[in-house]
Design an enzyme around this catalytic site. Structure first.
Site, PDB file in Angstrom:
ATOM      1  N   VAL A   1     -89.482 106.118 -86.876  1.00 31.51           N
ATOM      2  CA  VAL A   1     -88.035 105.894 -87.011  1.00 31.51           C
ATOM      3  C   VAL A   1     -87.588 104.787 -86.057  1.00 31.51           C
ATOM      4  O   VAL A   1     -86.664 104.021 -86.372  1.00 31.51           O
ATOM      5  CB  VAL A   1     -87.242 107.216 -86.813  1.00 31.51           C
TER       6      VAL A   1
ATOM      7  N   PRO B   1     -92.005 106.885 -83.175  1.00 27.46           N
ATOM      8  CA  PRO B   1     -92.253 105.454 -83.392  1.00 27.46           C
ATOM      9  C   PRO B   1     -91.889 105.020 -84.821  1.00 27.46           C
ATOM     10  O   PRO B   1     -91.371 103.912 -85.018  1.00 27.46           O
ATOM     11  CB  PRO B   1     -93.764 105.315 -83.134  1.00 27.46           C
TER      12      PRO B   1
ATOM     13  N   GLU C   1     -86.960 104.842 -76.960  1.00 23.61           N
ATOM     14  CA  GLU C   1     -87.753 105.830 -76.209  1.00 23.61           C
ATOM     15  C   GLU C   1     -88.549 106.603 -77.251  1.00 23.61           C
ATOM     16  O   GLU C   1     -88.011 107.479 -77.930  1.00 23.61           O
ATOM     17  CB  GLU C   1     -86.823 106.766 -75.416  1.00 23.61           C
TER      18      GLU C   1
ATOM     19  N   CYS D   1     -92.345 114.895 -75.544  1.00 25.58           N
ATOM     20  CA  CYS D   1     -92.940 113.574 -75.798  1.00 25.58           C
ATOM     21  C   CYS D   1     -94.011 113.209 -74.791  1.00 25.58           C
ATOM     22  O   CYS D   1     -94.957 112.505 -75.117  1.00 25.58           O
ATOM     23  CB  CYS D   1     -91.849 112.508 -75.796  1.00 25.58           C
TER      24      CYS D   1
ATOM     25  N   GLY E   1     -86.836 109.021 -80.190  1.00 27.20           N
ATOM     26  CA  GLY E   1     -87.422 109.683 -81.359  1.00 27.20           C
ATOM     27  C   GLY E   1     -88.817 109.149 -81.632  1.00 27.20           C
ATOM     28  O   GLY E   1     -89.500 108.641 -80.734  1.00 27.20           O
TER      29      GLY E   1
HETATM   30  P1  NAD Z   1     -87.232 111.481 -85.300  1.00 27.38           P
HETATM   31  O1  NAD Z   1     -87.595 110.073 -85.061  1.00 27.38           O
HETATM   32  O2  NAD Z   1     -87.622 112.099 -86.595  1.00 27.38           O
HETATM   33  O3  NAD Z   1     -85.630 111.681 -85.200  1.00 27.38           O
HETATM   34  C1  NAD Z   1     -84.885 111.195 -84.102  1.00 27.38           C
HETATM   35  C2  NAD Z   1     -83.465 110.941 -84.549  1.00 27.38           C
HETATM   36  O4  NAD Z   1     -83.478 109.939 -85.553  1.00 27.38           O
HETATM   37  C3  NAD Z   1     -82.740 112.146 -85.126  1.00 27.38           C
HETATM   38  O5  NAD Z   1     -81.410 112.161 -84.660  1.00 27.38           O
HETATM   39  C4  NAD Z   1     -82.783 111.892 -86.633  1.00 27.38           C
HETATM   40  O6  NAD Z   1     -81.682 112.405 -87.329  1.00 27.38           O
HETATM   41  C5  NAD Z   1     -82.783 110.385 -86.717  1.00 27.38           C
HETATM   42  N1  NAD Z   1     -83.506 109.900 -87.902  1.00 27.38           N
HETATM   43  C6  NAD Z   1     -84.503 110.516 -88.568  1.00 27.38           C
HETATM   44  N2  NAD Z   1     -84.928 109.753 -89.596  1.00 27.38           N
HETATM   45  C7  NAD Z   1     -84.173 108.636 -89.586  1.00 27.38           C
HETATM   46  C8  NAD Z   1     -84.116 107.465 -90.398  1.00 27.38           C
HETATM   47  N3  NAD Z   1     -84.943 107.301 -91.429  1.00 27.38           N
HETATM   48  N4  NAD Z   1     -83.216 106.524 -90.090  1.00 27.38           N
HETATM   49  C9  NAD Z   1     -82.389 106.657 -89.038  1.00 27.38           C
HETATM   50  N5  NAD Z   1     -82.390 107.753 -88.235  1.00 27.38           N
HETATM   51  C10 NAD Z   1     -83.267 108.730 -88.499  1.00 27.38           C
HETATM   52  O7  NAD Z   1     -87.816 112.303 -84.061  1.00 27.38           O
HETATM   53  P2  NAD Z   1     -87.771 113.862 -83.778  1.00 27.38           P
HETATM   54  O8  NAD Z   1     -88.644 114.573 -84.739  1.00 27.38           O
HETATM   55  O9  NAD Z   1     -86.369 114.321 -83.627  1.00 27.38           O
HETATM   56  O10 NAD Z   1     -88.429 113.888 -82.312  1.00 27.38           O
HETATM   57  C11 NAD Z   1     -89.819 113.845 -82.122  1.00 27.38           C
HETATM   58  C12 NAD Z   1     -90.293 112.453 -81.754  1.00 27.38           C
HETATM   59  O11 NAD Z   1     -89.516 111.922 -80.693  1.00 27.38           O
HETATM   60  C13 NAD Z   1     -91.722 112.457 -81.242  1.00 27.38           C
HETATM   61  O12 NAD Z   1     -92.405 111.332 -81.698  1.00 27.38           O
HETATM   62  C14 NAD Z   1     -91.544 112.394 -79.727  1.00 27.38           C
HETATM   63  O13 NAD Z   1     -92.673 111.891 -79.039  1.00 27.38           O
HETATM   64  C15 NAD Z   1     -90.353 111.493 -79.622  1.00 27.38           C
HETATM   65  N6  NAD Z   1     -89.638 111.702 -78.358  1.00 27.38           N
HETATM   66  C16 NAD Z   1     -89.634 110.708 -77.437  1.00 27.38           C
HETATM   67  C17 NAD Z   1     -88.996 110.903 -76.223  1.00 27.38           C
HETATM   68  C18 NAD Z   1     -88.983 109.841 -75.158  1.00 27.38           C
HETATM   69  O14 NAD Z   1     -88.199 109.977 -74.204  1.00 27.38           O
HETATM   70  N7  NAD Z   1     -89.780 108.793 -75.244  1.00 27.38           N
HETATM   71  C19 NAD Z   1     -88.335 112.095 -75.975  1.00 27.38           C
HETATM   72  C20 NAD Z   1     -88.357 113.078 -76.960  1.00 27.38           C
HETATM   73  C21 NAD Z   1     -88.996 112.874 -78.154  1.00 27.38           C
END
Ligand code: NAD
Length: 480
Positions: free
Chosen positions: A206, A204, A224, A258, A202
């Site tokens: 979170v 950075p 990741e 990402c 997700g």
């Molecule tokens: P996000 O960080 O908002 O959410 C990811 C997960 O965390 C979700 O399941 C969500 O429910 C949970 N979450 C959200 N807020 C939370 C909190 N306060 N406490 C605990 N859990 C929480 O990310 P997103 O919007 O779903 O995805 C986009 C981001 O992910 C972008 O920054 C992207 O670059 C990154 N990403 C990275 C990869 C990688 O492999 N490195 C792959 C895909 C996406």
């Protein structure tokens, strides 16, 4: 596509229910320590078969969630899970074998090895952009390493999450693998628990919350994450090839990847040619007008209105500060749509210069001084990906050596993700630890050091340290 998905989003789980399943996984995790490669392979095979069997439902759910094109679902959701599973099933016996190591001076007379043991109870939290892939691919590594798993997919693609919940419930008893739907409240409840490992994909922002929660239990983490991934195209690059490949890497999933190029530096002498080629590709793939782009089945939507507003906000801010639109530039927030957009002349204070775009906007920046742009890249957080387009070997080596990034492609983009023999991950702000193949297996394993004594040479160092023993010690110090 006009189908009705039969798996409707489920409610968020109650913390007591989460606690109950976590407790049930305790004994199972201990039992799984002795599981054989064959038993683990059978569990992975079940996932492989289920993903294949649900291919059409996955297409439908992804379309319901954000009109994700079926071909993209095959390529970026289903195929990566299948190939992760295939590789693990083929190589697991080798990965599980103890790794012998040579004795050192102080351990002469012993045989030693590294035993890869399961970590135990693991938590996998995935984002919405590739919800199936980024939940089930780490699950393969987690099962391969002999762990139990609790999965928390993203609430933002609810049809996919519900379908994944059904697949998991059909495949595994909850004390082996369980899935909880829900938003950050579900994650928060899960993060209270003393897991043995957390694998989070997700943002950075979170990621920091996850790592802080893990620190309370000294739980290990694989993070990741994301960030701004630059591309550099020098004056020797094949411009046509670069435009075709970068537009594919950027606009697959409509920029919500990402490792998609976040912004592009192109040598000033090649910028005009590059922009013209990019426009040609975009018009051919997605249409010239907003109407054509809205009706093409080839372009996923921005995931929801909140994100459409966020992406359009970045676009509007850039335009208001003087950025020039080279292609696209309009949005229909109510339809979760922002046009594929190329921009230049972006002022330094525009938000798009510092925030991860994660959408269909692409800044194109002309450069003449490579040292200057390397310094600019190095002034920012280390990116998840950095792409180099060049035929000039010294330039390629200079960029590779003077920057740091999770991964790099030279004259390609995004394919570092699908190379199962490479570690996939970021560095610092873009991530900690690695996924895929052996690297994913190791993320979910503890490497246990084992020393077996045949002849205890260390006895010579036991006290009292006088006479002969002191001489041996002196000799050993000289030899060290
Ligand atoms: P996000 O960080 O908002 O959410 C990811 C997960 O965390 C979700 O399941 C969500 O429910 C949970 N979450 C959200 N807020 C939370 C909190 N306060 N406490 C605990 N859990 C929480 O990310 P997103 O919007 O779903 O995805 C986009 C981001 O992910 C972008 O920054 C992207 O670059 C990154 N990403 C990275 C990869 C990688 O492999 N490195 C792959 C895909 C996406």
């Amino acid at each position: 596509m006009n189908t009705v998905v039969s798996y409707l989003p489920g409610a968020a789980a109650a913390p007591s229910e989460i606690q109950r399943v976590f407790e049930r996984q305790r004994e199972t995790a201990i039992r799984l320590r002795t599981s054989t490669a064959q038993e683990r392979i059978m569990r992975i095979q079940r996932l492989y078969d289920a993903v294949m069997a649900h291919r059409t439902q996955i297409h439908e759910a992804a379309y319901q969630d954000f009109k994700k094109p079926p071909a993209e679902v095959d390529l970026a959701e289903i195929m990566p899970v299948l190939s992760e599973a295939k590789q693990a099933m083929r190589k697991l016996k080798k990965w599980m074998k103890p790794q012998r190591v040579m004795p050192t001076q102080l351990t002469l007379g012993t045989s030693s090895w590294i035993q890869r043991e399961p970590k135990g109870r693991c938590l996998i939290i995935s984002p919405w952009n590739y919800n199936v892939n980024l939940c089930f691919s780490p699950l393969v590594s987690c099962i391969a390493a002999g762990n139990t798993a609790i999965l928390k997919p993203s609430e933002m693609t609810p049809h996919l999450s519900a379908l994944m919940g059904k697949i998991v419930r059909d495949l595994y008893p909850e004390d082996e693998v369980a899935l909880f739907e829900g938003d950050m409240s579900t994650s928060t409840a899960l993060l209270e628990l003393p897991f043995d490992h957390i694998f989070f994909t997700g943002s950075p922002a979170v990621g920091k919350i996850v790592m802080a929660a893990a620190a309370k239990h000294l739980t290990s983490v694989t993070l990741e994450l994301g960030g701004k991934s630059p591309t550099i195209i020098d004056e020797t690059a094949n411009i046509r090839e670069a435009a075709q490949t970068l537009m594919w890497g950027k606009y697959t999933n409509n920029g919500q990847t990402c490792i998609a190029p976040d912004y592009i530096y192109v040598h000033a002498s090649k910028k005009e040619e590059f922009v013209a080629e990019c426009i040609k590709v975009l018009e051919t793939c997605y249409g010239k007008t907003m109407q054509e782009q809205l009706s093409t089945p080839a372009l996923a939507r921005v995931v929801n209105q909140r994100h459409a507003k966020r992406v359009n906000g970045l676009l509007t801010d850039a335009k208001e500060r003087g950025a020039r639109v080279l292609f696209g530039g309009e949005a229909a927030e109510d339809q979760c749509f922002v046009q594929p957009t190329l921009l230049d002349n972006i002022p330094d204070d525009a938000r798009i210069q510092s925030e991860e775009i994660f959408g269909p906007l692409l800044p194109i920046i002309a450069y003449t001084n490579l040292d200057k742009i390397l310094a600019d890249i190095n002034a920012e957080a280390k990116p998840l990906a950095l792409y180099i387009w060049s035929k000039h070997e010294p330039t390629i080596q200079k960029i590779l050596k003077q920057t740091s990034a999770g991964g790099t492609c030279i004259n390609h983009c995004v394919v570092q993700y699908v190379h199962g023999n490479l570690p996939f991950g970021g560095v610092n702000n873009s991530g900690i630890g690695s996924a895929h193949g052996l690297h994913g297996f190791l993320s979910f394993s503890h490497e246990r050091a084992v020393v077996r004594t045949r002849f205890n040479s260390a006895k010579i160092l036991y006290p009292p340290h006088n006479g002969f023993k002191r001489k041996v010690l002196e000799l050993m110090l000289k030899m060290t």
